[in-house]
Design a protein around this motif. Structure first.
Motif, PDB file in Angstrom:
ATOM      1  N   LEU B 234       1.304  -1.381   0.000  1.00  0.00           N
ATOM      2  CA  LEU B 234       0.074   0.023   0.139  1.00  0.00           C
ATOM      3  C   LEU B 234       0.592   1.596   0.015  1.00  0.00           C
ATOM      4  N   MET B 278      -4.976  -6.120  -7.157  1.00  0.00           N
ATOM      5  CA  MET B 278      -4.603  -5.191  -5.540  1.00  0.00           C
ATOM      6  C   MET B 278      -5.556  -5.266  -4.644  1.00  0.00           C
ATOM      7  N   MET B 279      -6.127  -5.503  -4.350  1.00  0.00           N
ATOM      8  CA  MET B 279      -7.684  -5.742  -3.226  1.00  0.00           C
ATOM      9  C   MET B 279      -7.624  -7.046  -3.406  1.00  0.00           C
ATOM     10  N   LEU B 282      -4.285  -7.722  -1.442  1.00  0.00           N
ATOM     11  CA  LEU B 282      -3.993  -7.831  -0.022  1.00  0.00           C
ATOM     12  C   LEU B 282      -5.120  -8.240   0.779  1.00  0.00           C
ATOM     13  N   PHE B 283      -6.250  -9.086  -0.224  1.00  0.00           N
ATOM     14  CA  PHE B 283      -6.406  -9.725   0.704  1.00  0.00           C
ATOM     15  C   PHE B 283      -6.770 -11.050   1.439  1.00  0.00           C
ATOM     16  N   ASN B 286      -4.037 -10.594   3.807  1.00  0.00           N
ATOM     17  CA  ASN B 286      -4.372 -10.006   5.298  1.00  0.00           C
ATOM     18  C   ASN B 286      -5.174 -11.428   6.108  1.00  0.00           C
ATOM     19  N   PHE B 287      -5.782 -12.333   5.454  1.00  0.00           N
ATOM     20  CA  PHE B 287      -7.007 -13.632   5.652  1.00  0.00           C
ATOM     21  C   PHE B 287      -5.638 -14.465   6.546  1.00  0.00           C
ATOM     22  N   ASP B 290      -3.889 -13.633   9.655  1.00  0.00           N
ATOM     23  CA  ASP B 290      -5.161 -13.437  10.574  1.00  0.00           C
ATOM     24  C   ASP B 290      -5.000 -14.832  10.775  1.00  0.00           C
TER      25      ASP B 290
END
Lengths: 310, 301
Positions: B234, B278-279, B282-283, B286-287, B290
């Motif tokens: 980002l 990009m989304m 990034l998802f 992040n997943f 987590d």
């Protein structure tokens, strides 16, 4: 308390001095200068211009002069805009950035608190899942993607709101602020919802909440009077970083919606080597971030009786 | 080098003969594999990585080839411009892959820079303790309150948009949290009973670090690394969006999004496809991050 504030300010002064020094020398070491044109100007004219701005002096002298100016509250003249001081330029841009920043912060805190609390109180219900999904998406999608898409859909396709710029005669009218404010607030709403949800879930499981319920307080009274008060603490300590994120985010927002704010002035000034404007904006933002962090810490102490600063 | 070296390992072997023990990592692995979102993200990210690194070599269009007669073509199967073409008539699919590759590279390399600085800083502060610790963490506190992105912008403007500088500049910004995490872990581990026990049993300092400190610090560090990569991606995109990131002919997702935002009124697909790529990326990070956190440190759930 007063001693604590004084100590924080005492730490802030060297911090800002370091920032000023690093920024000053970083800009000066760089190749190229504010008076470089497409065509090189005659050497004599160049010397005269440099002398007019005191830039023919050795660099340490310039540095000391700059500090002396700062001590008098003088940020110096802009090197690119004739007849304009840095203070004038900041004075033009800052109201725009500050308005957008404050509105975004208010929106983010209000909506984030409500979303997070609702999700926590209806844990594992559809509304909880909706908030969690929204928070996950909101954290991942950056403002420079949300901004153009909002401008395109709501601004251009639907034509509901203007997609950018300010009306030079009317200034900051609400219709032109809505999209920038929402775009800037969105990631913060997501983060605050997440924070609130987690801390609220923890609080409503604690013993004193059970006691309050057991003695027959109504559900809203328990939540508003007892739970919210301590659930909001993590949010308060997040306010410092949040304000820093909003200040940074404003650079992109102002670019996307072509708003005449301070962030855009900063990028343009950096690209044009307008040293004094760059320095002015950096000093302003650094002081603001330090000040907002201090306020957030004091607020935290005021709300949390367990914390005492002395 | 013998396979069994320390007494601790010998006793572990003996125990292993009786009951099949499960290590911290095996445990974490099985927990991670049960997390559907994380596994799906892992697979998807794998596909994206392969596409980003092999795709540009195999795809029929070159990312910098200009088709003069095919400017701003909407997505079409004719000539296989499946993402359409951009304002210069270049194939957007090829450009998106190249941009993704750059973003992934910046993400990983800059995160490694921040990892190196953060681990050394945090481990030193935590292990030495005392006044040095106080001083080092005070510096981190002060740095935390600085408007770093401004310095990165100045750096980019001043020293030119050099790719190495982007790695270092972003990495140098993101190490602070890493230093805090590593310091906290080191301090709490130093006082743990099992470390004391090992010391009492005469295990050498080096072996304690290798057998007890490193594996226990590794967990949170791995989690934080996974969560830092998207932050770095980002940050680079943010710079590229302002026109301060990587330069043509190189490109990154931020660059493509910036161009797409400029052309969106006539060619919205030049914004949609890079933004979507990009989304998704990034998802995935992040997943996975987590999922790793839940798997490695189940207390935190």
């Amino acid at each position: 308390m007063l001693g604590y504030v004084l100590r924080r300010i005492l730490v802030a002064i060297p911090t800002i001095l370091v920032i000023i020094t690093v920024a000053f020398f970083m800009m000066r070491i760089a190749p190229g200068g504010p008076f470089d044109l497409e065509r090189p100007m005659p050497e004599e004219i160049r010397q005269n211009i440099l002398a007019a701005y005191g830039m023919d002096q050795p660099i340490w002298k310039q540095y000391l002069d700059y500090l002396a100016g700062l001590a008098r509250g003088d940020l110096g003249p802009s090197l690119k805009f004739r007849d304009m001081d840095v203070a004038d330029i900041i004075g033009q841009g800052f109201p725009v950035s500050a308005t957008i920043g404050l509105l975004s912060m208010t929106l983010a805190v209000l909506v984030g608190t409500v979303f997070g609390s609702v999700a926590a109180l209806r844990q594992n219900n559809p509304s909880d899942y909706a908030v969690v999904a929204f928070a996950t998406v909101g954290i991942v999608i950056p403002p420079f993607v949300v901004g153009p898409i909002l401008a395109l859909t709501i601004g251009i396709y639907l034509g509901w709101l203007p997609s950018g710029g300010l009306d030079p005669r009317l200034g900051m009218t609400p219709d032109r602020l809505i999209l920038p404010v929402i775009t800037l607030a969105l990631p913060q709403i997501a983060i605050i919802s997440r924070l609130m949800r987690a801390s609220m879930i923890e609080v409503i499981r604690s013993n004193y909440i059970r006691t309050a319920r057991a003695k027959g307080l109504s559900a809203p009274a328990v939540i508003v009077k007892h739970a919210l008060r301590s659930a909001i603490l993590p949010l308060v300590s997040y306010l410092g970083p949040a304000s820093a994120a909003l200040l940074t985010g404003s650079i992109v927002i102002e670019q996307v919606f072509s708003l005449p704010g301070i962030g855009r002035q900063f990028v343009n000034a950096a690209l044009q080597r307008d040293y004094t404007v760059v320095m002015g904006v950096v000093i302003l933002y650094a002081s603001l971030i330090i000040l907002l962090n201090l306020i957030a810490d004091l607020l935290y102490a005021a709300l949390n009786p367990k914390v005492k600063y002395d | 080098m013998s396979l069994i070296s320390t007494p601790a390992e010998k006793s572990a072997m003996l125990e292993g003969a009786a009951v099949k023990g499960r290590s911290l990592w095996e445990d974490a692995q099985s927990r991670l594999l049960r997390n559907k979102a994380a596994v799906f993200s892992l697979v998807l990210l794998g596909v994206l990585v392969v596409l980003a690194f092999l795709g540009p070599l195999l795809w029929i269009h070159d990312s910098s080839h200009i088709y003069r007669d095919r400017v701003q073509l909407p997505p079409t199967f004719e000539h296989l411009h499946i993402f359409g073409t951009d304002a210069q008539g270049r194939d957007l699919f090829a450009r998106t892959l190249v941009g993704l590759r750059m973003s992934l590279m910046v993400g990983v390399v800059a995160t490694m820079v921040s990892l190196a600085i953060g681990v050394i800083w945090g481990a030193t502060a935590g292990f030495v303790g005392g006044r040095l610790d106080q001083l080092m963490m005070r510096i981190v506190d002060v740095l935390y309150s600085l408007p770093f992105i401004f310095f990165v912008i100045i750096l980019m403007v001043v020293f030119g948009r050099n790719i190495i500088l982007i790695f270092v500049a972003i990495g140098a910004v993101e190490w602070l949290t890493m230093a805090r995490i590593v310091r906290g872990q080191t301090i709490s581990l130093k006082g743990m009973e099992f470390v004391e026990a090992a010391r009492a049993a005469g295990v050498s300092q080096f072996s304690i670090i290798r057998r007890h400190i490193v594996p226990n610090v590794l967990g949170p560090v791995v989690v934080y690394v996974t969560l830092t990569i998207p932050v770095v991606i980002l940050a680079e995109s943010f710079l590229s969006f302002l026109g301060l990131g990587v330069q043509e002919p190189l490109t990154s997702l931020g660059n493509l999004i910036s161009n797409g935002a400029r052309d969106m009124e006539v060619a919205p697909w030049t914004l949609y496809f890079p933004a979507l790529t990009m989304m998704v990326t990034l998802f995935c990070f992040n997943f996975i991050g987590d999922g790793l956190r839940d798997a490695i440190d189940p207390k935190d759930r």
